[in-house]
Scaffold this motif. Structure first.
Motif, short mmCIF file in Angstrom:
data_model
loop_
_atom_site.label_atom_id
_atom_site.label_comp_id
_atom_site.label_asym_id
_atom_site.label_seq_id
_atom_site.Cartn_x
_atom_site.Cartn_y
_atom_site.Cartn_z
N PRO A 15 0.81 -1.22 0.00
CA PRO A 15 0.00 0.00 0.00
C PRO A 15 0.85 1.28 0.00
O PRO A 15 0.33 2.36 -0.31
N THR A 16 2.12 1.15 0.28
CA THR A 16 2.98 2.34 0.33
C THR A 16 3.64 2.61 -1.02
O THR A 16 3.55 3.72 -1.56
N GLN A 62 4.30 -5.16 -6.20
CA GLN A 62 3.76 -6.45 -5.80
C GLN A 62 4.62 -7.03 -4.68
O GLN A 62 5.85 -7.03 -4.76
N LEU A 63 3.96 -7.49 -3.63
CA LEU A 63 4.68 -8.02 -2.46
C LEU A 63 5.32 -9.36 -2.78
O LEU A 63 4.77 -10.16 -3.55
N PRO A 64 6.49 -9.64 -2.21
CA PRO A 64 7.09 -10.97 -2.38
C PRO A 64 6.23 -12.01 -1.68
O PRO A 64 5.30 -11.70 -0.94
N ARG A 65 6.56 -13.26 -1.88
CA ARG A 65 5.76 -14.37 -1.33
C ARG A 65 5.64 -14.29 0.19
O ARG A 65 4.64 -14.72 0.75
N ASN A 66 6.64 -13.73 0.86
CA ASN A 66 6.57 -13.65 2.33
C ASN A 66 5.63 -12.54 2.79
O ASN A 66 5.37 -12.39 3.97
N GLY A 67 5.13 -11.69 1.84
CA GLY A 67 4.16 -10.67 2.16
C GLY A 67 4.74 -9.42 2.81
O GLY A 67 3.99 -8.54 3.24
N CYS A 114 7.17 -6.04 2.40
CA CYS A 114 7.82 -5.16 1.42
C CYS A 114 9.11 -4.57 2.01
O CYS A 114 9.20 -4.33 3.21
N ASP A 115 10.10 -4.33 1.14
CA ASP A 115 11.37 -3.77 1.55
C ASP A 115 11.34 -2.24 1.68
O ASP A 115 12.30 -1.63 2.10
N CYS A 116 10.21 -1.62 1.32
CA CYS A 116 10.17 -0.16 1.27
C CYS A 116 10.15 0.49 2.64
O CYS A 116 10.38 1.68 2.75
#
Length: 188
Positions: free
Chosen positions: A173-174, A178-183, A185-187
């Motif tokens: 949402p930020t 698309q989120l990686p499989r672990n859900g 995000c690195d942001c």
């Protein structure tokens, strides 16, 4: 040679549809008991028709879908009278391996509620087939066997699963990546 119409014996004598259906149902019952003696055995509507018409010597020019229900309903009622499981569960369509909507008559005759969807119907029929295998003495695996959908239907369902697109993963949402499989995000 004159083409026969309606229902007739192989000697050419015309008979009524009711007479044909009654005779065919007797033969169909015996054929289905034979099928039920093989674990996970099934028969298509067309194969069943060919076998009971050959056994009875009675033929028709009518389309299969216009009368097969009348024959199988007789089989269902006779199975009920004898205390046998519904043998018509062993009969599937050649094109997709399903018992189809006509199986709802089995549920009505045996006094069970109608099913919500076609897969629930197919699962009921799979359990009824297992009941037939048990009742008529099929050689079952250790543990008594399991209900199974017809092979053609299993293949169709597998193909659908294999061809289904992978579901889209959620988006952050930020940063809207698309989120990686672990859900996570690195942001941030």
């Amino acid at each position: 040679m004159l083409r026969q119409r309606g229902y007739w014996r192989e000697n050419g004598d015309q008979i009524t549809a009711q007479e044909a259906w009654d005779a065919w149902a007797e033969h169909a019952y015996d054929i289905l008991v034979e099928v039920a003696r093989g674990y996970h055995a099934i028969i298509t509507y067309g194969e069943l028709r060919d076998r009971f018409q050959a056994a009875s010597g009675i033929r028709t020019s009518a389309l299969l879908q216009n009368w097969i229900g009348s024959v199988l309903n007789r089989v269902i009622r006779e199975a009920r009278r004898r205390g046998d499981p519904p043998l018509s569960a062993l009969v599937v369509r050649a094109d997709d391996g399903m018992v189809g909507p006509g199986y709802d008559e089995v549920l009505r005759i045996i006094g069970e509620p109608q099913v919500a969807d076609e897969m629930a119907r197919e699962e009921h029929a799979a359990q009824a087939r297992l009941d037939c295998y048990h009742h008529f003495g099929a050689a079952l695996p250790a543990g008594g066997g399991v209900p199974a959908l017809a092979p053609k239907l299993r293949e169709t369902l597998k193909r659908r699963r294999d061809q289904a697109p992978e579901p889209r993963r959620p988006v952050c949402p930020t940063c809207f990546v698309q989120l990686p499989r672990n859900g996570v995000c690195d942001c941030g």
